[in-house]
Design a protein around this motif. Structure first.
Motif, mmCIF file in Angstrom:
data_model
loop_
_atom_site.group_PDB
_atom_site.id
_atom_site.type_symbol
_atom_site.label_atom_id
_atom_site.label_comp_id
_atom_site.label_asym_id
_atom_site.label_seq_id
_atom_site.Cartn_x
_atom_site.Cartn_y
_atom_site.Cartn_z
ATOM 1 N N MET A 44 -5.059 37.973 -5.586
ATOM 2 C CA MET A 44 -4.751 36.646 -5.062
ATOM 3 C C MET A 44 -3.423 36.650 -4.306
ATOM 4 S SD MET A 44 -4.293 33.050 -7.171
ATOM 5 C CE MET A 44 -2.873 33.675 -8.085
ATOM 6 N N ALA A 45 -2.429 37.340 -4.838
ATOM 7 C CA ALA A 45 -1.133 37.415 -4.167
ATOM 8 C C ALA A 45 -1.259 38.048 -2.790
ATOM 9 C CB ALA A 45 -0.147 38.209 -5.029
ATOM 10 N N GLY A 46 -2.072 39.104 -2.687
ATOM 11 C CA GLY A 46 -2.277 39.737 -1.387
ATOM 12 C C GLY A 46 -2.878 38.784 -0.377
ATOM 13 N N ALA A 47 -3.842 37.972 -0.809
ATOM 14 C CA ALA A 47 -4.481 37.023 0.102
ATOM 15 C C ALA A 47 -3.498 35.960 0.561
ATOM 16 C CB ALA A 47 -5.686 36.377 -0.588
ATOM 17 N N ALA A 51 -2.001 35.354 4.338
ATOM 18 C CA ALA A 51 -2.176 34.082 5.040
ATOM 19 C C ALA A 51 -0.841 33.554 5.549
ATOM 20 C CB ALA A 51 -2.833 33.064 4.107
ATOM 21 N N GLU A 52 0.187 33.645 4.729
ATOM 22 C CA GLU A 52 1.511 33.171 5.149
ATOM 23 C C GLU A 52 2.054 33.997 6.309
ATOM 24 O OE1 GLU A 52 4.990 30.825 5.061
ATOM 25 O OE2 GLU A 52 3.053 30.546 4.037
ATOM 26 N N ALA A 67 1.343 42.058 3.235
ATOM 27 C CA ALA A 67 0.711 41.694 1.957
ATOM 28 C C ALA A 67 0.602 42.903 1.040
ATOM 29 C CB ALA A 67 -0.665 41.091 2.220
ATOM 30 N N THR A 68 0.201 44.049 1.597
ATOM 31 C CA THR A 68 0.037 45.252 0.790
ATOM 32 C C THR A 68 1.369 45.743 0.230
ATOM 33 O OG1 THR A 68 -1.865 45.891 2.153
ATOM 34 C CG2 THR A 68 -0.884 47.592 0.791
ATOM 35 N N LEU A 69 2.390 45.792 1.087
ATOM 36 C CA LEU A 69 3.694 46.289 0.642
ATOM 37 C C LEU A 69 4.373 45.312 -0.314
ATOM 38 C CD1 LEU A 69 5.019 47.745 4.029
ATOM 39 C CD2 LEU A 69 4.104 49.006 2.072
ATOM 40 N N ALA A 70 4.298 44.020 -0.005
ATOM 41 C CA ALA A 70 4.945 43.022 -0.861
ATOM 42 C C ALA A 70 4.307 42.995 -2.245
ATOM 43 C CB ALA A 70 4.870 41.641 -0.211
ATOM 44 N N THR A 71 2.984 43.082 -2.291
ATOM 45 C CA THR A 71 2.304 43.068 -3.591
ATOM 46 C C THR A 71 2.560 44.367 -4.344
ATOM 47 O OG1 THR A 71 0.597 41.685 -2.586
ATOM 48 C CG2 THR A 71 0.108 42.635 -4.737
ATOM 49 N N GLY A 72 2.682 45.469 -3.622
ATOM 50 C CA GLY A 72 3.070 46.708 -4.276
ATOM 51 C C GLY A 72 4.430 46.587 -4.941
ATOM 52 N N LEU A 73 5.371 45.909 -4.266
ATOM 53 C CA LEU A 73 6.694 45.677 -4.852
ATOM 54 C C LEU A 73 6.596 44.777 -6.083
ATOM 55 C CD1 LEU A 73 9.741 46.056 -4.657
ATOM 56 C CD2 LEU A 73 9.822 44.080 -3.115
ATOM 57 N N LEU A 200 -3.834 48.322 -3.598
ATOM 58 C CA LEU A 200 -5.270 48.315 -3.307
ATOM 59 C C LEU A 200 -5.864 46.922 -3.516
ATOM 60 C CD1 LEU A 200 -6.374 51.694 -4.940
ATOM 61 C CD2 LEU A 200 -6.241 51.177 -2.500
ATOM 62 N N ALA A 201 -5.446 46.245 -4.599
ATOM 63 C CA ALA A 201 -5.926 44.884 -4.844
ATOM 64 C C ALA A 201 -5.475 43.948 -3.739
ATOM 65 C CB ALA A 201 -5.417 44.396 -6.202
ATOM 66 N N ALA A 202 -4.216 44.087 -3.297
ATOM 67 C CA ALA A 202 -3.703 43.237 -2.222
ATOM 68 C C ALA A 202 -4.428 43.496 -0.910
ATOM 69 C CB ALA A 202 -2.204 43.480 -2.047
ATOM 70 N N LEU A 203 -4.749 44.744 -0.637
ATOM 71 C CA LEU A 203 -5.494 45.071 0.574
ATOM 72 C C LEU A 203 -6.848 44.375 0.571
ATOM 73 C CD1 LEU A 203 -5.870 46.711 3.183
ATOM 74 C CD2 LEU A 203 -6.672 48.620 1.775
ATOM 75 N N ALA A 204 -7.531 44.403 -0.567
ATOM 76 C CA ALA A 204 -8.815 43.710 -0.666
ATOM 77 C C ALA A 204 -8.645 42.215 -0.463
ATOM 78 C CB ALA A 204 -9.452 43.992 -2.030
ATOM 79 N N GLY A 205 -7.598 41.636 -1.051
ATOM 80 C CA GLY A 205 -7.364 40.207 -0.888
ATOM 81 C C GLY A 205 -7.087 39.835 0.558
ATOM 82 N N ALA A 206 -6.292 40.652 1.245
ATOM 83 C CA ALA A 206 -5.973 40.371 2.645
ATOM 84 C C ALA A 206 -7.204 40.506 3.541
ATOM 85 C CB ALA A 206 -4.862 41.311 3.123
ATOM 86 N N LEU A 207 -8.048 41.487 3.276
ATOM 87 C CA LEU A 207 -9.228 41.698 4.107
ATOM 88 C C LEU A 207 -10.319 40.670 3.831
ATOM 89 C CD1 LEU A 207 -9.556 45.603 4.051
ATOM 90 C CD2 LEU A 207 -8.677 44.165 5.892
ATOM 91 N N LEU A 208 -10.453 40.247 2.583
ATOM 92 C CA LEU A 208 -11.493 39.275 2.243
ATOM 93 C C LEU A 208 -11.063 37.844 2.520
ATOM 94 C CD1 LEU A 208 -13.121 40.538 -1.090
ATOM 95 C CD2 LEU A 208 -14.179 40.382 1.162
#
Length: 304
Positions: A44-47, A51-52, A67-73, A200-208
């Motif tokens: 959810m955070a990645g999505a 969006a922001e 989204a991917t890097l921020a969620t990784g952090l 990986l979870a953030a990447l899925a959220g951003a793509l979906l």
């Protein structure tokens, strides 16, 4: 025939996105022995971050990267502050602790973005269809998702099986004490694994995000499907997560697409629609039950 091919592609696309989330979760559980229910909140955070970023920059590529890097952090902070302390506790404590993160994450999202869903627009160059067959037009964006999912799957397999870091990860998972005695910095290794799972979870959220609603609670909804994928494939197995995610994606998509048409042939339309929706919703659980009857440890259980 065209409808069948289209739904197969839809199932492949959905299954690959489930794999991105399932891969991170099964890595964390299989290697770190952590039951992380907050994994859906990272999705959810990645999505939301995507969006922001998309609203501020207008660049979808930047949105996915940020989204991917921020969620990784965020994953790094979460592992250092909470998960590392939960690692020495039993699974019940881990479930309760990470479930608390779900509640906190939902409230934080509501404070920052409000309770209403947020729009995440797909890139203009991928907003149109692509002709795959003479009578089949398929969305270019979904094809991009399929390509990204396959690329990540291949890359993750290569990382785990062909790199020194992957060997260290597998060593730490097999025998943490021995790996430590051999000089492996296991805590740092596990921190990297957790951050990778979050990314990986953030990447899925951003793509979906562009094809689903970016809203509060989206992580819990998909987490249930992801857990089914992991159980079907075998807990702790990347190969199992991949196969399980594809099976769930195909079964879920096929059930929602074809069950209404089949049932309308034998019963009234209104009854068929209602029954089809119910059967489609439980189809993946029937699949899981069927697999567990014959393979209680899953299709490809991790080797202990």
């Amino acid at each position: 025939m065209t409808l069948v091919v289209e739904q197969l592609l839809n199932g492949l696309q959905f299954g690959l996105m489930l794999f991105l989330i399932a891969a991170g979760l099964t890595l964390v559980f299989g290697i770190m022995d952590i039951m992380n229910l907050a994994h859906g909140s990272l999705y959810m955070a990645g999505a939301y971050v995507a969006a922001e970023t998309m609203q501020r920059t207008g660049s979808f590529t930047a949105a996915v990267l940020v989204a991917t890097l921020a969620t990784g952090l965020v994953g790094v902070v979460l592992e250092l502050v909470l998960v590392r302390r939960l690692a020495v506790r039993d699974h019940l404590a881990q479930v309760l602790g990470t479930y608390a993160i779900i509640l906190i994450a939902n409230d934080l999202v509501k404070m920052i973005w409000g309770p209403a869903p947020v729009m995440l627009n797909m890139p203009a160059m991928l907003s149109g269809p692509v002709r795959l067959l003479p009578d089949l037009m398929y969305p270019a964006y979904r094809l991009m998702i399929i390509a990204c999912g396959l690329a990540v799957a291949v890359g993750l397999y290569w990382f785990v099986t062909r790199t020194r870091a992957g060997v260290l990860v597998r060593a730490g998972a097999s025998n943490r004490q021995m790996a430590t005695l051999m000089g492996v910095r296991v805590p740092l290794l596990f921190l990297g694994v957790f951050a990778l799972g979050a990314m990986l979870a953030a990447l899925a959220g951003a793509l979906l995000g562009p094809i689903t609603a970016v809203q509060i609670g989206m992580g819990e909804e998909i987490l249930i499907l992801v857990l089914v994928c992991i159980v079907i494939g075998g807990i702790g197995s990347i190969r199992g997560a991949f196969v399980g995610a594809l099976l769930v994606g195909m079964v879920d998509t096929a059930g929602r697409a074809f069950l209404p048409m089949l049932l309308r042939e034998i019963m009234p339309s209104a009854m068929a629609s209602s029954l089809a929706a119910t059967l489609a919703a439980i189809s993946i659980y029937l699949l899981m039950a069927g697999v567990l009857v014959f393979r209680p440890a899953g299709l490809f259980p991790a080797r202990g």
